[in-house]
Design an enzyme around this catalytic site. Sequence first.
Site, PDB file in Angstrom:
ATOM      1  N   SER A 157       0.874  -1.206  -0.025  1.00  0.00           N
ATOM      2  CA  SER A 157       0.005   0.048   0.149  1.00  0.00           C
ATOM      3  C   SER A 157       0.910   1.492   0.053  1.00  0.00           C
ATOM      4  O   SER A 157       1.544   1.296  -0.757  1.00  0.00           O
ATOM      5  CB  SER A 157      -0.991  -0.004   1.185  1.00  0.00           C
ATOM      6  OG  SER A 157      -1.938   0.860   1.100  1.00  0.00           O
ATOM      7  N   ARG A 227     -11.722   6.341  10.546  1.00  0.00           N
ATOM      8  CA  ARG A 227     -11.198   5.071  10.227  1.00  0.00           C
ATOM      9  C   ARG A 227     -12.239   3.867   9.817  1.00  0.00           C
ATOM     10  O   ARG A 227     -12.078   3.028   9.172  1.00  0.00           O
ATOM     11  CB  ARG A 227     -10.851   4.392  11.936  1.00  0.00           C
ATOM     12  CG  ARG A 227     -10.273   2.991  11.825  1.00  0.00           C
ATOM     13  CD  ARG A 227      -9.001   3.002  11.090  1.00  0.00           C
ATOM     14  NE  ARG A 227      -8.493   1.618  11.468  1.00  0.00           N
ATOM     15  CZ  ARG A 227      -7.265   1.188  10.735  1.00  0.00           C
ATOM     16  NH1 ARG A 227      -6.746   2.061  10.001  1.00  0.00           N
ATOM     17  NH2 ARG A 227      -6.671   0.305  10.732  1.00  0.00           N
ATOM     18  N   ASP A 322      -8.953  -6.353  -4.389  1.00  0.00           N
ATOM     19  CA  ASP A 322      -8.574  -4.996  -3.816  1.00  0.00           C
ATOM     20  C   ASP A 322      -9.327  -3.817  -4.959  1.00  0.00           C
ATOM     21  O   ASP A 322      -8.807  -3.659  -6.013  1.00  0.00           O
ATOM     22  CB  ASP A 322      -6.965  -4.827  -4.013  1.00  0.00           C
ATOM     23  CG  ASP A 322      -6.483  -3.785  -3.312  1.00  0.00           C
ATOM     24  OD1 ASP A 322      -7.233  -2.729  -2.884  1.00  0.00           O
ATOM     25  OD2 ASP A 322      -5.397  -3.563  -3.108  1.00  0.00           O
ATOM     26  N   HIS A 355      -8.186  -5.094  -0.109  1.00  0.00           N
ATOM     27  CA  HIS A 355      -7.039  -4.355  -0.099  1.00  0.00           C
ATOM     28  C   HIS A 355      -6.089  -5.083   1.236  1.00  0.00           C
ATOM     29  O   HIS A 355      -4.887  -5.070   1.053  1.00  0.00           O
ATOM     30  CB  HIS A 355      -6.905  -2.856   0.206  1.00  0.00           C
ATOM     31  CG  HIS A 355      -6.019  -2.142   0.383  1.00  0.00           C
ATOM     32  ND1 HIS A 355      -4.996  -1.827  -0.775  1.00  0.00           N
ATOM     33  CD2 HIS A 355      -5.180  -1.511   1.053  1.00  0.00           C
ATOM     34  CE1 HIS A 355      -3.919  -1.125  -0.494  1.00  0.00           C
ATOM     35  NE2 HIS A 355      -4.215  -0.749   0.853  1.00  0.00           N
ATOM     36  N   ASP A 356      -6.797  -5.385   2.219  1.00  0.00           N
ATOM     37  CA  ASP A 356      -6.310  -5.935   3.497  1.00  0.00           C
ATOM     38  C   ASP A 356      -5.354  -7.336   2.891  1.00  0.00           C
ATOM     39  O   ASP A 356      -4.620  -7.749   3.853  1.00  0.00           O
ATOM     40  CB  ASP A 356      -7.189  -6.232   4.603  1.00  0.00           C
ATOM     41  CG  ASP A 356      -6.919  -5.127   5.509  1.00  0.00           C
ATOM     42  OD1 ASP A 356      -6.377  -4.255   5.318  1.00  0.00           O
ATOM     43  OD2 ASP A 356      -7.938  -5.234   6.658  1.00  0.00           O
TER      44      ASP A 356
END
Lengths: 382, 197
Positions: A157, A227, A322, A355-356
């Site tokens: 990232s 968040r 992602d 994405h994680d």
Amino acid sequence: MPDSLPPDSVGLVEPQTLHFDEPLTLACGQTLPHYDLVVETYGDLNADRSNAVLICHALSGHHHAAGYHSLEERKPGWWDSCIGPGKPIDTNRFFVVSLNNLGGCHGSTGPISTNPDTGHCYGPDFPVVTVKDWVDSQAKLADRLGIKQWAAVVGGSLGGMQALQWSLSYPERLRHAVVIASTPRLTAQNIAFNEVARKAITSDPEFYDGRYAEHNATPRRGLMLARMVGHITYLSDASMGEKFGRELREEAYKFGYDAEFQVESYLRYQGERFSETFDANTYLLMTRALDYFDPAYDYDNDLAAAMSQARCEFLVLSFSTDWRFTPTRSEELVNAMIAARRKVSYAEIDAPWGHDAFLIPTPRYEDIFTAYMDRVAREVQQ
Amino acid sequence: MRADLEIIEKWIQPESHVLDLGCGDGTLLDYLQREKQATGFGLEINPDHITTCMGRGVSVIEQDLDVQGLGNFHDQSFDVVLMTQALQAVRRPDIVLDEMLRLGRECIVTFPNFAYWRLRWYLMRQGRMPESETLPYKWYNTPNIHLCTFKDFEALCYRKNIQIMNRTVVDSEHRYRWFNRLWPNMLGQIAIYRITR
């Protein structure tokens, strides 16, 4: 934390703070007269200092990438799945360096540090730092550690952006750049999500234009919202669906607006926990660093022209689900490297976690990462 | 190294920039990098092959010709574009050939000859789609959806104004035999063509 440490863990680790007295000039024009960087290292530096690997962290990351600070620690470092003896970044073979970037809130100089000019914490007066500034500070760190050339600079990232920037800022100082789940620049949609996060923070009445510390306040609700929206972009529709579906916390609808669905309470929990440990000004700064990153900008938006500055070899990896930094963004980067005739390998890994996924080991991800890093290790041990 | 790769290797100049479509485990590119200081990339879709390439230092890009095409590569950006034993498996071999010649000054292709006498005999005697060592599949599960003969390939080259620079015919062990040359379309099993425009 279990009673004993797992055998493939780097074990107990201790961060150290390195102080730098030489001023660092930043992209914004300001200068940091002196600064601290908090660093962890794993493994041993070899005799010719050629086996060092730099780990670059992402938005909310820090120096604690692997191992445990104490036996009481619940979870190991954030990339413990990939760093350790026998893991892709094998600490039996590499000397691994992980730091908290400037502007962070985990010990390196940042908005919560004391401003030498005022004697109070910097807060919003801390300069906006860019990926390029981080790489410059990391080069000073390499000098301090006696590392002329990294065997590899690795990151996912925002960390991948730093690895990429290394290849352009200091082409001779790294042999390999591993750029995972990253992008050569943010899209309008990416910037839009960052803006929502920033607006959530700055519109919190407890924000006080960034001087919340002076008011003994914390913009907790804003940080929590930031968040929450960020977290949605790190996951995929499918992985959220699998984890929560439409599951309710209790049996029936309550016809109100509390967290009734499991996904709501999960997001609230994640947001709350984050807001207790992360600094709001750092969050603003990190998202801005993401927005500004654009190595092609200085080359008439010609990414291939930018990439022709690089000398190292590249491994670029993307993940199928992602949608924050899609495989297409990685392919854009790879195509620029191909046009610039740089050595690059690319794979899109099938993983459901969005994405994680770069933090979660899967067989193919591990195989590729291990095979590539094994080759990097063989090169330096010759 | 496979015998056909040894023949191909001789047709590649030192320090060439090479694109290998369907590069497998990267054997040829690895050899060209080490022995001929070649540079370049392999395209591959098999995950195990991709991992092997990465482990041996061959630049490999995961890309499916049939899905993504070759539009991400620039005109005449390679000295040589290679495709070994894959032309018969792509969706449109004619378009792939055009694309290969767009990217490279020269191209090298290898493919199995469907007019090989054993295959003709198989079809004549059994009346069923031939199976052989080089074509070990059933008609319904074969990846080889565009099988052709040497004559077919050369007819396509003629129609497309593609020049054939070299042509070699080998058997299934990739050995070069004198009788292959005598009557290639009947006696040759695998063709290796070097083409340009």
